[in-house]
Design a protein around this motif. Structure first.
Motif, short mmCIF file in Angstrom:
data_model
loop_
_atom_site.label_atom_id
_atom_site.label_comp_id
_atom_site.label_asym_id
_atom_site.label_seq_id
_atom_site.Cartn_x
_atom_site.Cartn_y
_atom_site.Cartn_z
N GLY A 24 -0.62 2.23 9.57
CA GLY A 24 0.13 2.07 10.81
C GLY A 24 -0.69 1.75 12.04
N HIS A 51 -1.42 -1.41 -4.09
CA HIS A 51 -2.67 -1.00 -3.44
C HIS A 51 -2.67 0.52 -3.28
N LEU A 56 0.22 4.10 0.59
CA LEU A 56 -0.14 5.12 1.58
C LEU A 56 1.04 5.44 2.51
N GLY A 102 1.16 -1.70 4.26
CA GLY A 102 1.71 -0.37 4.02
C GLY A 102 2.91 -0.10 4.89
N SER A 103 2.66 0.19 6.17
CA SER A 103 3.76 0.61 7.05
C SER A 103 4.79 -0.50 7.24
N GLY A 141 -2.74 -3.46 9.25
CA GLY A 141 -1.94 -4.08 10.31
C GLY A 141 -1.28 -5.39 9.94
N PRO A 192 -10.73 1.81 8.60
CA PRO A 192 -10.04 2.49 7.50
C PRO A 192 -9.81 3.97 7.82
N GLY A 193 -8.79 4.51 7.20
CA GLY A 193 -8.51 5.94 7.35
C GLY A 193 -7.04 6.27 7.51
N ASP A 223 -6.56 -6.14 4.65
CA ASP A 223 -5.94 -4.81 4.63
C ASP A 223 -5.97 -4.20 6.03
N SER A 252 0.86 -1.19 0.00
CA SER A 252 0.00 0.00 0.00
C SER A 252 0.88 1.23 0.00
N ASP A 300 -4.73 3.71 -1.84
CA ASP A 300 -5.77 4.07 -0.88
C ASP A 300 -6.32 5.46 -1.17
N HIS A 335 -8.47 1.24 -3.68
CA HIS A 335 -9.38 1.05 -2.54
C HIS A 335 -10.06 2.38 -2.28
C1 DX5 Z 1 -6.17 1.92 5.77
C2 DX5 Z 1 -5.80 1.56 4.36
C3 DX5 Z 1 -4.72 0.57 4.28
C4 DX5 Z 1 -3.42 1.05 4.85
C5 DX5 Z 1 -2.79 -0.12 5.51
O1 DX5 Z 1 -7.31 2.68 5.76
O2 DX5 Z 1 -6.92 1.04 3.68
O3 DX5 Z 1 -4.53 0.07 2.97
O4 DX5 Z 1 -2.53 1.56 3.91
O5 DX5 Z 1 -1.67 0.33 6.19
P1 DX5 Z 1 -0.94 -0.61 7.25
O6 DX5 Z 1 -0.43 -1.80 6.52
O7 DX5 Z 1 0.13 0.29 7.77
O8 DX5 Z 1 -1.95 -0.98 8.31
#
Ligand code: DX5
Ligand code: ZN
Length: 219
Positions: free
Chosen positions: A142, A31, A9, A194-195, A174, A138-139, A172, A7, A33, A64
């Motif tokens: 990390g 991905h 993001l 993502g993180s 954590g 979502p939002g 998606d 992701s 976001d 997404h």
């Molecule tokens: C959260 C996003 C995710 C986000 C996941 O709202 O939909 O795709 O990037 O990030 P991590 O992997 O850090 O939880």
């Protein structure tokens, strides 16, 4: 087979092309976001950025849409080069949105928040290509993985397999090498992270580590 979707993001938006290139060898999908500041309390990426990414990479762009009115933008995302879009079941008009995505030639995704039961998505399973189960609210990137969602992943996997459907089960939020085995064991096969990837000193190895950890949980 386990697939990984980094992701962006959590990538450095000022050096997005380089960040994508670094993970590309371990990225099955990318991905993207999209947040509208209304469905979720954050603002991120729109079609112009997707268009720039599309010019930069051939990777499958998995968008997404955390948006209250995704229908107003599906055509723009398609034109920008999105391969699939996932709309949230919570925003309603699911039949209409699925129809529009299909007509546009997009991969058809349906996303579901942690507190929304699987039954809200069940009626649409045979019309979608992708079920995106959120394992955080979502939002934001990390956040901590919500283990209480794992039974819903298992229920979804069972329904997809019982009906003999070709639906990608994506998770998606954590996801890292510590949480990947639980979601893979429950039946998820596309892991967004993502993180855990872009926050690592070696993003490519971080993506590979998630894949290895998940694969280790398969029978
Ligand atoms: C959260 C996003 C995710 C986000 C996941 O709202 O939909 O795709 O990037 O990030 P991590 O992997 O850090 O939880
Ligand atoms: Zn996402």
């Amino acid at each position: 087979m386990i697939r990984v979707a980094p992701s962006i993001l959590s990538a450095d938006f000022a050096a997005l092309g380089a960040a994508i290139d670094r993970v590309a060898p371990e990225a099955d999908w990318l991905h993207v976001d999209v947040m509208d500041g209304h469905f979720v309390p954050n603002l991120t990426i729109g079609p112009p950025v997707v268009k720039a990414i599309r010019r930069h990479t051939d990777l499958y762009l998995d968008c997404h849409l955390m948006m209250t009115n995704p229908g107003d933008y599906l055509e723009a995302f398609r034109a920008a080069g999105a391969d699939s879009c996932s709309v949230h079941v919570e925003v309603g008009d699911t039949a209409g949105l699925i129809g529009t995505m299909r007509d546009l030639g997009l991969g058809v995704g349906l996303a579901v928040n942690p507190e929304t039961p699987f039954d809200a998505t069940r009626p649409w399973l045979d019309r979608i290509d992708l079920l995106l189960v959120m394992t955080v609210h979502p939002g934001f990137g990390g956040q901590s993985f919500m283990g209480e969602v794992v039974p819903k992943i298992a229920t979804a996997a069972q329904a997809i397999s019982e009906q003999g459907l070709d639906v990608v089960l994506e998770v998606d939020g954590g996801i890292d090498p510590a949480t990947a085995p639980a979601v893979a064991g429950a039946g998820a096969r596309m892991l967004v992270a993502g993180s855990a990837i872009f926050g690592a000193s070696d993003p490519l190895e971080a993506a590979a580590a998630i894949r290895r950890a998940a694969a280790g949980a398969l029978p």
